[in-house]
Design a protein around this motif. Structure first.
Motif, PDB file in Angstrom:
ATOM      1  N   UNK A  55     -25.494   6.522 -18.209  1.00  0.00           N
ATOM      2  CA  UNK A  55     -25.106   8.224 -18.322  1.00  0.00           C
ATOM      3  C   UNK A  55     -26.015   8.828 -17.023  1.00  0.00           C
ATOM      4  N   UNK A  56     -27.327   8.483 -16.691  1.00  0.00           N
ATOM      5  CA  UNK A  56     -27.987   9.280 -15.857  1.00  0.00           C
ATOM      6  C   UNK A  56     -27.396   9.151 -14.472  1.00  0.00           C
ATOM      7  N   UNK A  57     -27.199   8.049 -13.977  1.00  0.00           N
ATOM      8  CA  UNK A  57     -26.881   8.014 -12.646  1.00  0.00           C
ATOM      9  C   UNK A  57     -25.197   8.003 -12.572  1.00  0.00           C
ATOM     10  N   UNK A  58     -24.456   7.942 -13.457  1.00  0.00           N
ATOM     11  CA  UNK A  58     -22.994   7.888 -13.377  1.00  0.00           C
ATOM     12  C   UNK A  58     -22.477   9.140 -13.862  1.00  0.00           C
ATOM     13  N   UNK A  59     -22.816   9.862 -14.875  1.00  0.00           N
ATOM     14  CA  UNK A  59     -22.388  10.977 -15.700  1.00  0.00           C
ATOM     15  C   UNK A  59     -22.910  12.400 -15.515  1.00  0.00           C
ATOM     16  N   UNK A  60     -24.471  12.334 -15.621  1.00  0.00           N
ATOM     17  CA  UNK A  60     -25.270  13.112 -15.585  1.00  0.00           C
ATOM     18  C   UNK A  60     -25.274  14.244 -14.257  1.00  0.00           C
ATOM     19  N   UNK A  61     -24.912  15.415 -14.222  1.00  0.00           N
ATOM     20  CA  UNK A  61     -25.019  16.095 -13.202  1.00  0.00           C
ATOM     21  C   UNK A  61     -26.531  16.504 -12.890  1.00  0.00           C
ATOM     22  N   UNK A  62     -27.004  16.507 -11.560  1.00  0.00           N
ATOM     23  CA  UNK A  62     -28.263  17.043 -11.096  1.00  0.00           C
ATOM     24  C   UNK A  62     -28.025  18.430 -10.245  1.00  0.00           C
ATOM     25  N   UNK A  63     -28.643  19.110 -10.577  1.00  0.00           N
ATOM     26  CA  UNK A  63     -28.984  20.514  -9.873  1.00  0.00           C
ATOM     27  C   UNK A  63     -29.581  20.561  -8.604  1.00  0.00           C
ATOM     28  N   UNK A  64     -30.681  19.283  -8.526  1.00  0.00           N
ATOM     29  CA  UNK A  64     -31.088  19.257  -6.971  1.00  0.00           C
ATOM     30  C   UNK A  64     -30.109  18.430  -6.093  1.00  0.00           C
ATOM     31  N   UNK A  65     -29.052  18.021  -6.669  1.00  0.00           N
ATOM     32  CA  UNK A  65     -28.106  17.158  -5.842  1.00  0.00           C
ATOM     33  C   UNK A  65     -26.668  18.054  -5.816  1.00  0.00           C
ATOM     34  N   UNK A  66     -26.788  19.357  -6.100  1.00  0.00           N
ATOM     35  CA  UNK A  66     -25.595  20.298  -5.907  1.00  0.00           C
ATOM     36  C   UNK A  66     -24.647  19.978  -7.073  1.00  0.00           C
ATOM     37  N   UNK A  67     -25.134  19.795  -8.212  1.00  0.00           N
ATOM     38  CA  UNK A  67     -24.525  19.463  -9.332  1.00  0.00           C
ATOM     39  C   UNK A  67     -23.356  18.236  -9.302  1.00  0.00           C
ATOM     40  N   UNK A  68     -23.722  17.221  -8.795  1.00  0.00           N
ATOM     41  CA  UNK A  68     -23.158  15.871  -8.700  1.00  0.00           C
ATOM     42  C   UNK A  68     -24.013  14.831  -9.178  1.00  0.00           C
ATOM     43  N   UNK A  69     -23.399  13.795  -9.576  1.00  0.00           N
ATOM     44  CA  UNK A  69     -24.294  12.642 -10.135  1.00  0.00           C
ATOM     45  C   UNK A  69     -24.762  11.886  -8.788  1.00  0.00           C
ATOM     46  N   UNK A  70     -26.097  11.227  -9.155  1.00  0.00           N
ATOM     47  CA  UNK A  70     -26.526  10.405  -8.230  1.00  0.00           C
ATOM     48  C   UNK A  70     -25.585   9.356  -7.709  1.00  0.00           C
ATOM     49  N   UNK A  71     -24.953   8.768  -8.334  1.00  0.00           N
ATOM     50  CA  UNK A  71     -23.859   7.600  -7.759  1.00  0.00           C
ATOM     51  C   UNK A  71     -22.859   8.549  -6.619  1.00  0.00           C
ATOM     52  N   UNK A  72     -22.461   9.969  -7.120  1.00  0.00           N
ATOM     53  CA  UNK A  72     -21.545  10.405  -6.059  1.00  0.00           C
ATOM     54  C   UNK A  72     -22.635  10.822  -4.814  1.00  0.00           C
ATOM     55  N   UNK A  73     -23.699  11.280  -4.868  1.00  0.00           N
ATOM     56  CA  UNK A  73     -24.626  11.726  -3.943  1.00  0.00           C
ATOM     57  C   UNK A  73     -24.809  10.218  -3.030  1.00  0.00           C
ATOM     58  N   UNK A  74     -24.906   9.179  -3.480  1.00  0.00           N
ATOM     59  CA  UNK A  74     -25.243   8.079  -2.913  1.00  0.00           C
ATOM     60  C   UNK A  74     -23.812   7.666  -2.164  1.00  0.00           C
ATOM     61  N   UNK A  75     -22.572   7.868  -2.619  1.00  0.00           N
ATOM     62  CA  UNK A  75     -21.489   7.735  -1.892  1.00  0.00           C
ATOM     63  C   UNK A  75     -21.210   8.562  -0.646  1.00  0.00           C
ATOM     64  N   UNK A  76     -21.597   9.850  -1.099  1.00  0.00           N
ATOM     65  CA  UNK A  76     -21.398  10.608   0.247  1.00  0.00           C
ATOM     66  C   UNK A  76     -22.171  10.413   1.316  1.00  0.00           C
ATOM     67  N   UNK A  77     -23.646   9.932   0.875  1.00  0.00           N
ATOM     68  CA  UNK A  77     -24.385   9.629   2.137  1.00  0.00           C
ATOM     69  C   UNK A  77     -24.285   8.367   2.700  1.00  0.00           C
ATOM     70  N   UNK A  78     -23.435   7.606   2.166  1.00  0.00           N
ATOM     71  CA  UNK A  78     -22.947   6.093   3.031  1.00  0.00           C
ATOM     72  C   UNK A  78     -21.949   6.370   4.139  1.00  0.00           C
TER      73      UNK A  78
END
Length: 78
Positions: A55-78
């Motif tokens: 849930x936390x890494x794959x589904x939960x949206x994070x305001x500090x990441x621009x309302x995307x998940x940590x997994x999405x943020x990691x993919x964008x950074x790669x």
């Protein structure tokens, strides 16, 4: 330092060092652990793992990441 562990300490005037972890643990307590009773440590570990990885890494949206998940943020950074 008996076990090779060094405590993380913020420097004076730098209160942001631990903010991400404090935010995570606040979310964890509010969304999962508060009021929960676990019969064994293994049950608690499974529940925590499911929350963090499922849930936390794959589904939960994070305001500090621009309302995307940590997994999405990691993919964008790669």
């Amino acid at each position: 330092m008996k076990n090779g562990i060094v405590q993380s300490m913020s420097r004076k005037g730098n209160c942001w060092d631990n903010a991400p972890m404090e935010s995570f643990f606040g979310s964890l307590k509010a969304e999962l652990v508060h009021g929960a009773r676990y019969p064994t440590r293994d049950v608690a570990r499974r529940d925590l793992f499911a929350y963090i990885e499922g849930y936390y890494n794959r589904q939960r949206l994070h305001s500090a990441l621009g309302y995307i998940t940590p997994d999405q943020a990691e993919l964008r950074a790669a």
